[in-house]
Design a protein around this motif. Structure first.
Motif, PDB file in Angstrom:
ATOM      1  N   UNK A   1       0.842  -1.206   0.000  1.00 24.40           N
ATOM      2  CA  UNK A   1       0.000   0.000   0.000  1.00 24.40           C
ATOM      3  C   UNK A   1       0.876   1.254   0.000  1.00 24.40           C
ATOM      4  N   UNK A   2       1.908   1.266   0.828  1.00 23.81           N
ATOM      5  CA  UNK A   2       2.813   2.414   0.871  1.00 23.81           C
ATOM      6  C   UNK A   2       3.444   2.661  -0.495  1.00 23.81           C
ATOM      7  N   UNK A   3       3.799   1.572  -1.170  1.00 24.90           N
ATOM      8  CA  UNK A   3       4.425   1.694  -2.488  1.00 24.90           C
ATOM      9  C   UNK A   3       3.435   2.243  -3.508  1.00 24.90           C
ATOM     10  N   UNK A   4       2.209   1.718  -3.511  1.00 25.19           N
ATOM     11  CA  UNK A   4       1.192   2.217  -4.447  1.00 25.19           C
ATOM     12  C   UNK A   4       0.854   3.682  -4.157  1.00 25.19           C
ATOM     13  N   UNK A   5       0.857   4.064  -2.901  1.00 25.37           N
ATOM     14  CA  UNK A   5       0.538   5.444  -2.525  1.00 25.37           C
ATOM     15  C   UNK A   5       1.733   6.382  -2.666  1.00 25.37           C
ATOM     16  N   UNK A   6       2.895   5.819  -3.037  1.00 24.65           N
ATOM     17  CA  UNK A   6       4.140   6.586  -3.203  1.00 24.65           C
ATOM     18  C   UNK A   6       4.573   7.223  -1.884  1.00 24.65           C
ATOM     19  N   UNK A   7       4.427   6.455  -0.800  1.00 25.73           N
ATOM     20  CA  UNK A   7       4.934   6.863   0.501  1.00 25.73           C
ATOM     21  C   UNK A   7       6.247   6.131   0.766  1.00 25.73           C
TER      22      UNK A   7
END
Length: 241
Positions: free
Chosen positions: A119-125
Motif C-alpha cells: 500500500x505504501x508503495x502504491x501510494x508513493x509513501x
C-alpha cells in the motif's frame, strides 16, 4: 645725419646671435639623445635575450629521448605466452541476473507486513519501518492479526469494494492495496494521514491523524481502542493474492 647700416658681418657677430646659436645646438643635442634612447628601448623590447626557438628545440630533443628510452624498456621487458597445441578450450557459464519489481516482491512475500509495504508503495509513501509499524497496527485494529486478509480487505476500505461501510471485498489483496492507496489520496479528510506517511512522521503523529479522520466512525475512541504493541508477521492463505 643718418647712421650707417650695419654690415652682415657685424650682425652675425652680435652677442644675441651667438646666444641663439648656442641654444639651438643644445636643443639639437637633447633631441638626438632622445632618439637614441628610444631606439635602444625598442631594440630591447623587440629582441629578448633568450631564444624561444632554442627552448622549443631542447624540449623536442628531451621528448625524443624519453620515447626512445620507453621503446627500449618495452623491447627489453616484452613477454610472450605459449599455448600448448593440445590445450582444451573451456567454455565458462555466466550467471544470469534478473530484477523483480517491489510490487511482485511484496506479493510473493504474502504477509501482513508485505501488504502494508505494498500500500505504501502504491501510494508513493516511503517504505520505512515507522510507516510499516503504523500501517500494521491500523490493519490489526480493523481486522485483527490472525485474520488480517478477511474479505481481502485488510483496512475495511469502502473505496471500490462494493460496500460503502467498508464491509465490501476485493478480488485479491493486490487490488485491495491499490484501492487503499487511492482512498487515502482521494478523500480530503485523509490529508493529515497522507502528509504524515509522506514525511515518515513520528508514529504518534500519524496515528492521531488516523483517529481524527473519518476513516472509522468510532475514531478508535480517540486512541483508546488502539495498541502500539508490535504486530506479528502472519502470512495469508493461498489464493488471496
Amino acid at each position: 645725419m643718418t647712421s650707417p647700416t650695419p654690415s652682415y658681418r657685424a650682425v652675425r657677430a652680435s652677442p644675441l646671435a651667438v646666444g641663439n646659436g648656442q641654444r639651438l645646438r643644445s636643443l639639437l643635442a637633447v633631441s638626438a639623445s632622445a632618439v637614441v634612447l628610444s631606439t635602444c628601448a625598442a631594440a630591447v623590447l623587440a629582441f629578448p635575450p633568450a631564444s624561444q626557438a632554442d627552448e622549443v628545440r631542447a624540449a623536442d630533443a628531451h621528448t625524443a629521448d624519453v620515447l626512445e628510452n620507453l621503446d627500449r624498456y618495452v623491447a627489453a621487458n616484452a613477454q610472450t605466452v605459449k599455448v600448448p597445441a593440445d590445450a582444451t578450450v573451456v567454455h565458462a557459464t555466466r550467471d544470469e541476473f534478473t530484477t523483480t519489481s517491489g510490487y511482485a516482491i511484496y506479493s510473493a512475500g504474502g504477509t501482513n507486513h508485505d501488504w502494508a509495504k505494498l500500500v505504501l508503495l502504491y501510494a508513493q509513501f516511503p517504505v520505512t519501518d515507522s510507516n510499516v509499524a503504523v500501517f500494521t497496527r491500523w490493519m490489526r485494529q480493523e481486522n485483527g492479526t490472525d485474520d488480517w486478509w478477511n474479505r481481502n480487505n485488510p483496512l475495511n476500505n469502502g473505496w471500490g469494494s462494493g460496500g460503502g461501510s467498508g464491509l465490501g471485498s476485493y478480488a485479491n489483496l493486490d487490488i485491495a492495496a491499490q484501492n487503499a492507496a487511492k482512498a487515502l489520496h482521494g478523500n480530503p479528510g485523509y490529508a493529515a494521514i497522507v502528509a504524515g506517511f509522506a514525511s515518515s512522521a513520528p508514529t504518534s503523529q500519524i496515528e492521531q491523524a488516523i483517529w481524527a479522520s473519518p476513516w472509522a466512525t468510532s475514531h478508535y475512541a480517540n486512541g483508546a481502542h488502539w495498541s502500539q504493541a508490535p504486530v506479528d508477521v502472519v502470512k495469508s492463505p493461498g489464493g488471496t493474492w
